[in-house]
Design a protein around this motif. Structure first.
Motif, PDB file in Angstrom:
ATOM      1  N   ALA A 141       0.328  -1.043  -0.188  1.00  6.39           N
ATOM      2  CA  ALA A 141       0.265   0.077  -0.128  1.00  6.39           C
ATOM      3  C   ALA A 141       1.030   0.746  -0.101  1.00  6.39           C
ATOM      4  N   VAL A 142       2.367   1.021   0.389  1.00  6.42           N
ATOM      5  CA  VAL A 142       2.955   2.696   0.277  1.00  6.42           C
ATOM      6  C   VAL A 142       3.811   2.389  -1.347  1.00  6.42           C
ATOM      7  N   LYS A 143       3.421   3.865  -1.912  1.00  8.81           N
ATOM      8  CA  LYS A 143       4.317   4.559  -3.300  1.00  8.81           C
ATOM      9  C   LYS A 143       5.130   5.096  -2.628  1.00  8.81           C
ATOM     10  N   TYR A 144       6.138   5.095  -2.999  1.00  7.46           N
ATOM     11  CA  TYR A 144       7.316   6.027  -3.081  1.00  7.46           C
ATOM     12  C   TYR A 144       8.346   6.454  -3.694  1.00  7.46           C
ATOM     13  N   PHE A 145       7.712   7.995  -3.921  1.00  4.96           N
ATOM     14  CA  PHE A 145       8.543   8.806  -5.315  1.00  4.96           C
ATOM     15  C   PHE A 145       9.817   9.597  -4.575  1.00  4.96           C
ATOM     16  N   ARG A 146      11.047   9.284  -5.742  1.00  8.78           N
ATOM     17  CA  ARG A 146      11.785  10.461  -4.841  1.00  8.78           C
ATOM     18  C   ARG A 146      12.848  11.157  -5.780  1.00  8.78           C
ATOM     19  N   SER A 147      12.362  12.413  -5.813  1.00  6.60           N
ATOM     20  CA  SER A 147      13.165  13.731  -6.432  1.00  6.60           C
ATOM     21  C   SER A 147      14.489  13.456  -6.407  1.00  6.60           C
ATOM     22  N   GLU A 148      15.583  13.928  -7.461  1.00  4.63           N
ATOM     23  CA  GLU A 148      16.892  13.740  -7.458  1.00  4.63           C
ATOM     24  C   GLU A 148      17.470  15.662  -6.868  1.00  4.63           C
ATOM     25  N   LYS A 149      16.638  16.311  -6.499  1.00  2.00           N
ATOM     26  CA  LYS A 149      16.557  17.350  -6.131  1.00  2.00           C
ATOM     27  C   LYS A 149      15.445  17.313  -5.140  1.00  2.00           C
ATOM     28  N   PRO A 150      16.122  18.723  -3.990  1.00  2.00           N
ATOM     29  CA  PRO A 150      15.166  19.702  -2.869  1.00  2.00           C
ATOM     30  C   PRO A 150      13.873  20.593  -3.545  1.00  2.00           C
ATOM     31  N   ILE A 151      12.636  19.966  -3.523  1.00  2.00           N
ATOM     32  CA  ILE A 151      11.623  20.373  -3.663  1.00  2.00           C
ATOM     33  C   ILE A 151      11.024  21.166  -3.137  1.00  2.00           C
ATOM     34  N   GLY A 152      10.321  22.056  -2.955  1.00  2.00           N
ATOM     35  CA  GLY A 152       9.538  22.657  -1.942  1.00  2.00           C
ATOM     36  C   GLY A 152       8.488  22.299  -0.889  1.00  2.00           C
ATOM     37  N   ILE A 153       7.396  22.480  -0.445  1.00  2.00           N
ATOM     38  CA  ILE A 153       6.311  21.855   0.203  1.00  2.00           C
ATOM     39  C   ILE A 153       5.254  22.242  -1.032  1.00  2.00           C
ATOM     40  N   ASP A 154       5.297  23.360  -1.770  1.00  2.00           N
ATOM     41  CA  ASP A 154       3.996  23.142  -2.307  1.00  2.00           C
ATOM     42  C   ASP A 154       3.825  22.206  -3.855  1.00  2.00           C
ATOM     43  N   GLU A 155       5.122  22.171  -3.789  1.00  2.00           N
ATOM     44  CA  GLU A 155       4.898  21.026  -5.130  1.00  2.00           C
ATOM     45  C   GLU A 155       5.292  19.701  -4.863  1.00  2.00           C
TER      46      GLU A 155
END
Length: 351
Positions: free
Chosen positions: A60-74
């Motif tokens: 049930a857990v889905k994980y998506f990682r960004s390779e650069k920091p992103i803001g709270i809103d994004e």
């Protein structure tokens, strides 16, 4: 396999220890119609491996990682995009949910609300003591329909700033361009304020969220956020009238000297903040009180306000706690509070 009805959407960065507690409080309550979507803005504290372990153990857990920091809103926008549920709960990465929270939400979702808001109970940072502070303070459930929706904003407006209390029909999220709210810290509020589809809303009076006080990731920017970003978002709304906007936040809250004085005591306001945000917005004669506030020794002011609250506002442990943890000497502040009968654990005031 049926698509989930509810997606719990979390945006995180470098808060692995807190996030583990949050996830554990959620996963123990999951059923087959609920998923958890976590967006990670390039954490480097072990969050990635921890979440990949969760994914292996729980489908049930889905994980998506960004390779650069992103803001709270994004981050929250991406989490909702990646979600599959009909409803999305924008949960925080450090707070906990109380027993029975997900069962209650699934029951209310069946009633077809467009928006559900949940009451919170504020705790110390280590979750050891309830500070008896709530967000909406409605006492019991409140339902809003087209007939009484004008009552919704005075009751809910201030509380909407806390994203963790918000559960929204997912289709409403895509009603408009969310990128216009990037950088506001309140993308969810922009979506809700401008939606033409929200006609039925519920505020759940029981506190199903345990809020971790003194742990905000945006504390260094608090003055800017609460005095400029938050009021700007509210006052730029095209759907609210001026009375409703004023009920939520004054157009220019930074004019309130007592509020700025408290910000100074909390370490959110100093000479640099005065020069950056206030000096150019005021006539020279109005600048003087705010300049003087910026020059008051922060620690001394904090102790003065702390003592005032311990004598005259003892029934408000939330304010006392936040003054304690923002003091330059939190353990001394905690000892003074304890002598006056307001006790916090040593771990809850540690820097």
């Amino acid at each position: 396999m049926a698509l989930p009805i509810l997606s719990v959407c979390i945006n995180t960065r470098n808060r692995a220890g807190f996030l583990r507690e949050t996830l554990d409080s959620i996963l123990v309550q999951l059923d087959d119609l609920i998923e958890v979507v976590v967006v990670d803005g390039a954490s480097n504290d072990g969050t990635e491996q921890m979440l990949r372990d969760y994914v292996v153990k729980n489908a049930a857990v889905k994980y998506f990682r960004s390779e650069k920091p992103i803001g709270i809103d994004e981050g929250y926008d991406l989490a909702v995009e990646k979600a599959s549920g009909r409803y999305c709960w924008m949960m925080t990465d450090d707070d906990l949910i109380a027993e029975g929270a997900l069962d209650r939400l699934m029951m209310e979702i069946e009633k077809g609300y467009d928006l559900i808001l949940m009451e919170i109970d504020c705790y110390t940072k280590d979750m050891s003591v309830s500070l008896r502070q709530h967000l909406y303070q409605v006492g019991s459930d409140r339902v809003f329909t087209q007939e009484n929706f004008q009552e919704f904003w005075p009751v809910s407006g201030k509380g909407l700033s806390y994203i963790g209390s918000v559960l929204l029909r997912r289709s409403i999220w895509f009603e408009q361009d969310r990128t216009q709210y990037y950088g506001s810290y309140f993308v969810h509020v922009g979506v809700i304020l401008e939606s033409s589809c929200i006609t039925r809303a519920l505020i759940i009076g029981h506190p199903y969220i345990k809020y971790r006080s003194g742990n905000s990731s945006w504390t260094p920017r608090s003055f800017e956020i609460w005095n400029f970003k938050w009021p700007r978002l509210v006052w730029e709304s095209t759907r609210l009238n001026a009375i409703s906007k004023e009920d939520i936040v004054p157009r220019e809250p930074w004019h309130r000297a007592l509020s700025v004085l408290k910000s100074r005591a909390m370490g959110e306001y100093d000479l640099k903040t005065f020069k950056t945000w206030l000096a150019s917005r005021m006539a020279w004669e109005r600048r003087i009180p705010f300049l003087l506030i910026a020059l008051i020794p922060r620690t001394s002011l904090n102790f003065m306000l702390l003592l005032f609250c311990l004598v005259f506002r003892k029934s408000n442990p939330y304010t006392i706690y936040n003054l304690t943890v923002s003091n330059s000497y939190p353990r001394i502040a905690a000892s003074i509070s304890a002598l006056m009968g307001v006790r916090f654990s040593s771990t809850s005031v540690a820097k």
